[in-house]
Structure formats: C-alpha cells, structure tokens
Write an enzyme that holds these catalytic residues in place. Structure first.
Site, PDB file in Angstrom:
ATOM      1  N   SER A 148       0.706  -1.158   0.056  1.00 18.61           N
ATOM      2  CA  SER A 148       0.071  -0.094  -0.123  1.00 18.61           C
ATOM      3  C   SER A 148       1.020   1.161  -0.123  1.00 18.61           C
ATOM      4  O   SER A 148       1.896   1.168   0.388  1.00 18.61           O
ATOM      5  CB  SER A 148      -0.791   0.009   1.343  1.00 18.61           C
ATOM      6  OG  SER A 148      -1.710  -0.964   1.188  1.00 18.61           O
TER       7      SER A 148
HETATM    8  N1  SAH Z   1      -1.195  -4.613   4.011  1.00 18.02           N
HETATM    9  C1  SAH Z   1      -0.212  -4.885   2.560  1.00 18.02           C
HETATM   10  C2  SAH Z   1      -1.034  -4.641   1.406  1.00 18.02           C
HETATM   11  C3  SAH Z   1      -1.364  -5.962   0.633  1.00 18.02           C
HETATM   12  S1  SAH Z   1      -2.507  -5.977  -0.722  1.00 18.02           S
HETATM   13  C4  SAH Z   1       1.151  -4.388   2.428  1.00 18.02           C
HETATM   14  O1  SAH Z   1       1.248  -3.366   3.188  1.00 18.02           O
HETATM   15  O2  SAH Z   1       1.993  -4.840   1.766  1.00 18.02           O
HETATM   16  C5  SAH Z   1      -3.850  -7.044  -0.262  1.00 18.02           C
HETATM   17  C6  SAH Z   1      -3.400  -8.382   0.130  1.00 18.02           C
HETATM   18  O3  SAH Z   1      -4.594  -9.025   0.555  1.00 18.02           O
HETATM   19  C7  SAH Z   1      -3.105  -9.126  -1.062  1.00 18.02           C
HETATM   20  O4  SAH Z   1      -1.604  -9.543  -0.789  1.00 18.02           O
HETATM   21  C8  SAH Z   1      -3.828 -10.292  -1.237  1.00 18.02           C
HETATM   22  O5  SAH Z   1      -3.282 -11.554  -1.752  1.00 18.02           O
HETATM   23  C9  SAH Z   1      -4.439 -10.371   0.223  1.00 18.02           C
HETATM   24  N2  SAH Z   1      -6.039 -10.815   0.160  1.00 18.02           N
HETATM   25  C10 SAH Z   1      -6.908 -10.683  -0.614  1.00 18.02           C
HETATM   26  N3  SAH Z   1      -7.961 -11.417  -0.281  1.00 18.02           N
HETATM   27  C11 SAH Z   1      -7.790 -12.052   0.896  1.00 18.02           C
HETATM   28  C12 SAH Z   1      -8.431 -13.072   1.797  1.00 18.02           C
HETATM   29  N4  SAH Z   1      -9.605 -13.456   1.635  1.00 18.02           N
HETATM   30  N5  SAH Z   1      -7.568 -13.536   2.716  1.00 18.02           N
HETATM   31  C13 SAH Z   1      -6.161 -12.869   2.918  1.00 18.02           C
HETATM   32  N6  SAH Z   1      -5.635 -12.280   2.213  1.00 18.02           N
HETATM   33  C14 SAH Z   1      -6.372 -11.814   1.010  1.00 18.02           C
END
Ligand code: SAH
Length: 669
Positions: free
Chosen positions: A62
């Site tokens: 993010s």
């Molecule tokens: N907070 C993270 C942002 C990651 S983007 C950072 O700072 O890097 C969002 C993430 O959510 C992705 O890696 C995606 O694979 C995950 N995601 C999407 N649906 C999900 C679910 N149902 N359970 C767990 N993770 C999920």
C-alpha cells in the site's frame, strides 16, 4: 543514490503529517519501519514515493499514506491486539506492530505470507504472526480483537469480523460494489449487538477474495490494477473521453491554419511557455517550432528561451543572428543529453530563424537564450574571457576567486559533496563577490558593449546559482530543484528586461518545468516550484502555460544518466492517466483550450487528479508507473494542452569529435 533514511523522514513529514495525520503513535511507527525492506529490490529507490508499489502475485504494497490513514482510523494503542487481513508484503502489519502489543495477519497467497514472515524476522519484529488462509473468516482462535483492518476491498463487511471485535473495538476496511473502487468504512462495536458505522472517503484497493468477499474466478479477468491509491473519485467514466472529443480541435499537419488560429489566442501574452512530455520526441519540437514561428513572424515575439545552458544557447544565438562563432569556444551542446538540442528538428527551426533574422535590423531580430544551470565550467571561462578583454586587472581577481573550484570545476557534483563534508562552501563568498563586482561595474563595462556585458553578467549569475545548486543536491529533497527553476525563471526575467519593456518571450522546456507545479504532486507533496508556477505568480494572465502529451510511439532517451541515446518504445498510457483519456477521445492530433470560460465543465473534470506521464532524458519502461507517472490536475496545470497520439523519436545530428573539428558551426553538419 537515494538516501533512504532521509527519504523516510521526508515521507513522514510531507505525505503523512503533511496530509493531517496527527496521531503521534502512527507518525513514530512510520518513522521507524524501513519500507525499503518490504519492496522488491529493484524498486527500493522508490520506497518512499507517494505511491503503492507492485509485489509478487500481482499484489501491491500500500501507499504509505493509506497505511497511516487506516491505522490512525483504527485508533491503535499500546497493548492492543490487532487482526489484519491481507498481509501482502507485511509492511502494514509491521507499522501496526510498532504500536500495538500483538498483530495477527492473514494472507491467502502462501508465497507472500512466507516472504512477509522472512522480512519481519529479518527486521527482528517478533510480535506479528503471519497466517495463511482465507481471511474473510477472520481468525476465531485469536478473537476478540481491539482492532481489525483489511488491506483488500470487499463487497461488504464480513460477518465474522464484526463478531471477532472486542467491545469498543474498531474495524477499518474498504467496501465497494466494484472490485477496485471502495470507500473506507469504520465500524465500532458499542455493545454485544450494537455497531456504529460510517464511511471515511474513496479509496482503491486490490480485491478481497474469499468465501465472504469477491469470488476468485472472475478475479482472474480483472486487470492487475494500480490499486490502493486514495483517489478522490471513482475511475472516470467513459463519457470523459466523449467530453474531450467534443472540446478537441483536431489538426493534421504542423502548418495547419487551426494551429495558427490556436496560437493567436495566446499572442497577446508576455510569455508563452511550451512544454513537452519527453525530451526526445520529434513532434513536440515541430509543434513548438510552428507555434514559435507564428509568434515571432506575426506577433513580434523576440525571445526564445530554451531549457539549455546559457553558453550553449549563446553560441546558437550567434548562428541565428548570422554572427561568426565566438573565438575559443567549442561547438555547443556536446554534453549529455546531446540529442535534446542537436537534432534535425532544432536545426530546421534555427535555420529558419537565421533566414528570418537576416531580413531584419538587429534590434528586431529574435534571439535564443539558455535558462538552465549546468554549465559551471563554461560560464567561468566566459566570465574570465570577458574580463580579459575589458578589465585585465579584474580578470586576475576573478581567476583567483573562481580558482576556489579548483579540481572540481569539471565535475561540480563532487564539489557539492566536498562542500557538505569539508566546509568548502567558502566558494560561495567568492562567486557572490565576483558577481557583485561585475554588476557594480555595469556602467563602465556596458559602455564598451552592452550585449557582451549582459552575456558575461548572466554567466556570473549562473556560476553563483550553480554553486548553490551543487551544494543543495546533497541536501536532497526539493531544494536543488527549486534553486534550478528559480534560476531559470530569473534568467527569463533578465532576458525580458534586457530586451526592453515590450519584449515578449516563448519558453521551450519540459512539462515538469512548464505546468504549474502547485497543481501536481511535485508541488502539493514535494513542495517543488517551477518556472510555470513562478511565471503565473509574477505575470498573472500575461503568462500562457501550454502542455504537450502523447499515448505511444517511440522516444529518444537513455537508460541511465550519461548513457547512450536509444530509440525506445513508449508504452501505451496507463488506465488511470490523462493520457489514457486523451487517447480514448479517438483523435490522432488535437488542441484543447483549457482557459477559464471556454470549456468549464470539461475543465472541472480535468482538474480531478489523475496520473500524468513525465519522460525526461531517461526513460525506464520497466518501472514506468513509479519512475514516470505522477498525480496532477491537468486543467489547473495548463492553459492549453496539445495532443499527438502517436509520436516518434527525434533524429540526432552527429556529434563532432572534440579535437580538430572542421568549423561547421554550430552543428558540425
Ligand atoms: N498491507 C499490505 C497490502 C497488501 S495488498 C502491505 O502493506 O503490503 C492486499 C493483500 O490482500 C494481497 O496480498 C492479497 O493477496 C490479500 N488478500 C486478498 N483477499 C484475501 C483474503 N480473503 N484473505 C487473506 N488475504 C487476502
């Protein structure tokens, strides 16, 4: 190389505190966690840019601001137990863990979960547990939680999450009916069955995929979006393309009457600034040449100010005024990036200008000037040569003063570093004293020849600006950029003053110098100012800022500073960019009048921030989104915009060898 700890500090100050995130716990956490450890190695230099970045599995880390905003909204306190859904890189979890007692985080991609575990362990962050699985079920074994936040957007708040909140617990998640557009929602559990709910604003996250989120199958059909950025609006609907098309004034060739008619609208201004979206695109040069010819021939403009160094432009100026080359000077424009001015389009324009000037008395001839700052060594030589001819005693003193640069004169960037480390800033006093002496003798010197005096004084100013510029480069941040653009603006003013009260100027420089910086993230976030903004502040409505853009084609650019010129493919514009919508308008070439009162409804639409592409002398298509796009408000940046959907690289002229070149001034061809 970017100084990452310093960049982190600036990120917190500008992107986080600067956007009114005030929670001291959040600010301290953002200061502490090294984001560069969570991004892929080849993107480390962008770690503190104001943007999400790609990680593996087509996911993103993010944008720093959005992490801070979610965590502030979740009101994390020391001692809290926290659940995050969507670990991704682990960065947001690490920020939460810097405040709270413990963080459970769930990631559906096992590979991402594993790499996040490794990163966190490497950094010694031991109060985060990374789980693999579908986070839409929450984590019943860890409940209740004081705070839950999701870094992925779903169609609604999963029931399990509400149930796993402690009394008084806060839940923050992006919720939206579309996969890539959501509003941030905050839910607070008041009692067993009683929840407060409110929305906090529009955001763009990757989708939450799982039993109580979006189904996985059609997710495959979605674009790997540039997710996560807090755009203030949903993606512009298709009628934006139609609105652009309706306002567009199409033209086919550069001689067209439509272009003349367009140019005439700006002919009463004191300065007309013509941008370019890259330094290596032939069509931008041809268009600027066509507009400039019209302004010179029909409207009496007499100054063409280039984003080039003063001594180089002065040499070219002698050519366009049919003067012999100054003695003792090499052919101009030999330094990187030579193609920027040594190309067939610039040659065609200057040949035309030479012919035009040949018919006019000297005072009505149009002249070329250079606004830029990169000619420390040549400018020193020029001042000394001048003083040698008018005041040999003063020349001796000047030699001593400029001798301060000694070994660094040929590589002034090294001077900047030495000045910072060893207190060599004493050159500052010398260059300022030299400039003052020269200006003090203005009347005496100008008696010989006002024109050569002006040239020498501008070179002395340049030396003084460059001395500061090279020192500021090592402070990082906006300081050196601002010094450079201020120097460019002041040089423009001096040329106008020198040509008299009715003089009018055309400026040729990159969009990043011309488009009002206060309407871009350069200005809003990085506090950078530029020539366009300074012109608006100083000249008001007497300045016209005209931007140029393209969708795809080829461009002349290098891969690294000082690298060889290559002809590179320009990638088609990204979905969230102005260029994308211009392309969708479906006209190969057009003009867009953005002055107030002309197309106000469209102007309002084009003031909503979108991405805009900036290609300089370096183009790196592989990291294009992060190295070449920035957010801007196009209609606030420019008074008009010129669109060429497909463009081609400039054709460079051969660069003469340094020694023994036959005198085919100024281009050596
Ligand atoms: N907070 C993270 C942002 C990651 S983007 C950072 O700072 O890097 C969002 C993430 O959510 C992705 O890696 C995606 O694979 C995950 N995601 C999407 N649906 C999900 C679910 N149902 N359970 C767990 N993770 C999920």
């Amino acid at each position: 190389m970017t100084n990452l700890p310093e960049a982190r500090e600036l990120m917190v100050e500008r992107q986080i505190a600067g956007r009114s995130i005030g929670d001291p716990n959040v600010l301290a956490a953002m200061r502490r966690v090294p984001r560069e450890e969570f991004v892929p190695a080849h993107l480390r230099e962008f770690a503190y840019d104001d943007t999400p970045l790609p990680i593996a599995e087509q996911q993103t880390i993010s944008q720093p601001y959005i992490v801070a905003r979610m965590i502030e909204a979740a009101q994390l306190r020391p001692g809290d137990r926290v659940l995050e859904i969507g670990t991704g890189s682990g960065y947001a979890a690490a920020i939460a863990a810097a405040i709270a007692a413990h963080v459970d985080t769930v990631e559906r991609h096992a590979a991402l979960a594993q790499s996040a575990r490794e990163t966190l362990a490497r950094l010694g962050i031991d109060n985060v547990t990374v789980h693999t699985g579908d986070g839409t079920h929450g984590l019943p074994e860890g409940a209740p939680y004081d705070a839950i936040f999701a870094s992925a957007g779903g169609p609604h708040v999963p029931r399990a999450w509400r149930e796993q909140l402690a009394l008084g617990g806060r839940l923050i998640m992006p919720v939206g009916h579309e996969r890539y557009h959501q509003r941030l929602v905050k839910v607070v559990r008041r009692t067993e069955h009683d929840y407060d709910e409110r929305t906090l604003g529009a955001v763009m996250f990757v989708p939450l995929i799982g039993d109580d989120g979006w189904p996985a199958e059609d997710a495959m059909l979605d674009p790997p979006a540039v997710a996560d950025s807090p755009t203030q609006h949903a993606r512009a609907p298709d009628d934006l393309a139609a609105a652009i098309r309706a306002a567009a004034e199409p033209f086919t060739d550069f001689e067209s009457a439509i272009l003349e008619y367009f140019t005439d609208r700006f002919a009463a201004r004191r300065v007309v600034l013509l941008g370019e979206a890259s330094h290596g695109t032939a069509e931008f040069y041809r268009l600027r040449a066509a507009i400039t010819r019209r302004l010179i021939e029909e409207h009496g403009f007499s100054i063409v100010a280039l984003e080039a160094d003063w001594p180089d432009a002065a040499a070219l100026d002698r050519h366009v005024r049919n003067r012999p080359p100054a003695s003792g000077r090499e052919a101009p424009f030999r330094r990187f990036p030579t193609w920027m001015w040594r190309n067939t389009d610039v040659k065609a324009f200057t040949d035309w200008l030479r012919g035009h000037n040949a018919t006019l008395p000297q005072e009505r001839q149009a002249r070329l000037y250079g606004l830029d700052i990169y000619s420390l060594s040549e400018s020193i030589d020029a001042v000394l040569r001048y003083l040698d001819s008018v005041d040999p005693a003063a020349a001796r003193i000047a030699r001593e003063r400029y001798g301060c640069f000694g070994p660094w004169q040929k590589d002034p960037a090294v001077y900047g570093r030495a000045a910072l480390e060893g207190g060599y800033a004493q050159c500052e006093q010398h260059v300022v004293a030299q400039l003052q002496d020269l200006l003090r003798n203005r009347l005496d010197y100008a008696e010989h020849d006002g024109e050569t005096f002006f040239d020498a004084s501008q070179n002395a100013r340049l030396v003084a600006s460059a001395e500061r510029y090279y020192r500021a480069m090592y402070y990082g941040g906006a300081h050196s950029w601002n010094l450079r653009d201020t120097h460019m603006f002041e040089t423009l003013r001096h040329t106008l003053d020198a040509r008299g009260p009715h003089a009018r100027a055309v400026v040729w420089a990159h969009n990043s110098h011309i488009g009002d910086a206060s309407a871009t993230e350069m200005g809003r976030i990085s506090r950078e100012i530029n020539v366009g903004q300074l012109c608006r502040e100083y000249f008001g409505d007497e300045a016209a800022l005209i931007g140029f853009g393209t969708h795809a084609g080829t461009v002349a650019a290098a891969s690294d500073w000082d690298g060889p010129m290559e002809v590179k493919e320009v990638r088609p514009a990204l979905d969230d960019s102005y260029e994308y919508w211009m392309h969708r308008a479906g006209q190969p070439r057009f003009l867009l009048d953005l002055r107030p009162g002309v197309h106000d409804a469209l102007r309002a639409r084009l003031s909503e921030p979108l991405l805009e592409r900036f290609i300089g002398v370096i183009y790196r298509p592989d990291t294009e989104r992060y190295s070449h796009y920035a957010q801007a408000s196009l209609a606030d940046q420019f008074d008009a915009y010129v669109w060429v959907d497909r463009t081609s690289a400039v054709e460079p002229l051969p660069t003469p060898m340094r020694e023994g070149t036959p005198d085919t001034f100024p281009f050596g061809v």
